[in-house]
Design an enzyme around this catalytic site. Structure first.
Site, mmCIF file in Angstrom:
data_model
loop_
_atom_site.group_PDB
_atom_site.id
_atom_site.type_symbol
_atom_site.label_atom_id
_atom_site.label_comp_id
_atom_site.label_asym_id
_atom_site.label_seq_id
_atom_site.Cartn_x
_atom_site.Cartn_y
_atom_site.Cartn_z
ATOM 1 N N HIS A 135 -8.888 -58.822 -59.730
ATOM 2 C CA HIS A 135 -7.988 -59.099 -61.058
ATOM 3 C C HIS A 135 -6.774 -59.058 -60.981
ATOM 4 C CE1 HIS A 135 -6.768 -59.205 -65.669
ATOM 5 N NE2 HIS A 135 -8.415 -59.368 -65.704
ATOM 6 N N ASP A 212 -11.118 -49.965 -59.497
ATOM 7 C CA ASP A 212 -10.804 -50.338 -61.326
ATOM 8 C C ASP A 212 -12.244 -50.550 -61.615
ATOM 9 O OD1 ASP A 212 -10.981 -52.693 -62.782
ATOM 10 O OD2 ASP A 212 -9.554 -54.039 -61.446
ATOM 11 N N GLN A 215 -14.815 -53.380 -64.785
ATOM 12 C CA GLN A 215 -16.194 -54.263 -65.240
ATOM 13 C C GLN A 215 -17.413 -53.414 -65.347
ATOM 14 O OE1 GLN A 215 -16.235 -57.072 -66.611
ATOM 15 N NE2 GLN A 215 -14.596 -58.181 -66.508
ATOM 16 N N LYS A 238 -13.905 -53.431 -73.310
ATOM 17 C CA LYS A 238 -15.459 -53.188 -71.957
ATOM 18 C C LYS A 238 -16.372 -52.898 -72.331
ATOM 19 C CE LYS A 238 -11.993 -55.653 -69.020
ATOM 20 N NZ LYS A 238 -11.987 -57.075 -69.274
ATOM 21 N N CYS A 377 -8.300 -64.722 -64.194
ATOM 22 C CA CYS A 377 -7.402 -63.877 -64.632
ATOM 23 C C CYS A 377 -7.489 -63.548 -62.387
ATOM 24 C CB CYS A 377 -6.919 -62.109 -64.469
ATOM 25 S SG CYS A 377 -6.580 -62.853 -65.851
#
Ligand code: PLP
Length: 432
Positions: A135, A212, A215, A238, A377
């Site tokens: 991203h 990261d 997600q 999220k 993104c």
């Protein structure tokens, strides 16, 4: 007529049917009484009543600024805020609660590491290892760091089906690699990356690893000690939590050695007319009034997700993705991006020969189906795939097989409308 895969059978729901009732926003109809089918949770999830209620309770009963007041409300608010930190600690399997820093979100957490750890540890010629599926939040802060320090950017190559090609890791991982920054789940391809293996190999080369988890944290159980990661970033919004709050997990030794990335109230031990000394972890990294109610809401979201069970959520989503994969593959002219279902999480991005991703999203919206269109993104990834945009359906615990059916039906009709025979029909209809 759409050519749907009629052999694909809907999976049995692994989660309680009543769970969906926890989400008030999903109980509505839109566009002339069409039931809302929300397939955009990778952008931001919805929140259950339990989280909304917790935030409301805090504001109605216990809210005051934290760590400062010597009065009842401030003590209650501080307790709730620090309890939320402990919930995150247990959720991530961190050793200490002061390894959990509240930030504004994943973007803020990654920027903090790039600024604070990066500026202190990188110099010209050092290397930052990324992947093409990141991203922009896990690219741009590193480009900025490279600009400031003269460090160089490298990428782990991808396989043809959109996984990291770890057979070629040695080509890009070397003694000048200082950090490997990688997503655990791609927000476009859905690929689940083998973080434990990457971490072991990065550490053997002397590099630290930032994950990261924007997600992944909402969808699968994470144990930072088992994964061996040095830094991890996530966003509350999220994972059924409020917006405006995220987490930076960092190993104690690394956080201890890092300078504060913002200056202001709360992060100091002492301030003089000519300088200051910072305080310890985690306050050193939480300058100013923190996102108090948002962090408490995130704690409630963690309670909600853990009561259901992250493993159950992951299995539920996997079944939905497998079903969606089978059904969408039957649509003529549709290409699904990324690997086969066994390597992916609850994200299915695709392109149709025609029309453009934005038009697809708009037509689906008319059927009550919310999806994402654009580059999500991940512009470099789209460029690499030779496409400008894609349409993304993403699933979460509240989605049901019937919503996959609705997506496949609607998409089948969109595809048929834009095939040559469909175009002729549309022209005829326009003339009459
Ligand atoms: N990383 C990934 C993989 C994402 O999907 C996102 C958001 O879509 C981000 C980072 C940025 O998250 P936020 O906007 O909450 O900071």
């Amino acid at each position: 007529m759409p050519t749907l895969d009629t052999t694909a059978l809907p999976p049995e729901s692994l989660l309680s049917e009543t769970l969906r009732d926890d989400f008030p926003i999903l109980q509505q109809t839109i566009h002339d009484n069409k039931r809302l089918v929300f397939l955009d949770s990778a952008a931001s999830s919805q929140r259950p009543r339990q989280v909304i209620q917790r935030v409301q309770d805090l504001y109605e009963r216990d809210y005051a600024n934290v760590h400062r007041g010597i009065h009842v409300l401030s003590e209650r608010s501080t307790d709730a805020y620090e309890l939320a930190r402990q919930k995150v600690q247990h959720f991530l399997g961190a050793k200490q609660d002061h390894e959990i820093v509240f930030t504004a979100g994943t973007t803020a957490s990654i920027n903090a590491v790039a600024r604070s750890w990066g500026d202190a540890n990188l110099s010209a010629g050092d290397q930052i290892l990324l992947t093409p599926m990141e991203h922009h939040s896990n690219l741009v802060p590193w480009f900025q760091l490279a600009d400031r320090t003269g460090a160089l950017i490298r990428h782990i190559p991808l396989t043809d089906d959109g996984r990291l090609d770890l057979d070629r890791l040695e080509e890009v991982l070397g003694e000048r690699t200082k950090i490997v920054a990688v997503t655990q789940i791609s927000n476009t391809l859905g690929t689940i990356n083998p973080i434990e293996e990457i971490t072991q190999r990065a550490h053997a080369a002397g590099a630290v690893v930032l994950v990261d988890a924007a997600q992944s944290a909402p969808h699968l159980a994470i144990d930072v000690q088992k994964l061996g990661v040095d830094f991890l970033a996530l966003s509350g919004h999220k994972m059924c939590g409020p917006t405006g709050v995220g987490v930076l997990y960092g190993r104690e030794e690394l956080l201890d050695a890092m300078p504060p990335f913002q200056g202001g109230g709360s992060m100091i031990n002492q301030v003089r007319l000519d300088g200051f000394t910072p305080t310890g972890l985690p306050a050193k990294f939480e300058a100013g009034t923190p996102p108090i109610a948002q962090a408490v809401g995130l704690g409630a979201a963690i309670d909600y997700l853990t009561a259901i069970g992250l493993d159950k959520i992951a299995r539920h989503e996997h079944a939905l993705v497998q079903y969606a994969y089978e059904k969408l593959q039957g649509i003529e002219g549709l290409t699904i991006l990324g690997p086969s279902p066994e390597h992916r999480a609850g994200v299915v991005s695709f392109v149709l020969t025609e029309p453009h991703a934005h038009d697809i999203a708009q037509l689906l919206d008319l059927d009550g189906i919310a999806v994402r269109a654009g580059h999500h993104c991940t512009q470099p990834l789209h460029t690499l795939l030779g496409i400008a945009a894609s349409t993304r359906a993403s699933f979460y615990l509240y989605n049901r097989p019937a919503e996959v059916d609705a997506l496949a039906d609607s998409l089948g009709q969109v595809a048929a409308l834009f095939r040559p025979s469909g175009r002729k029909r549309r022209r005829k209809e326009a003339k009459s």
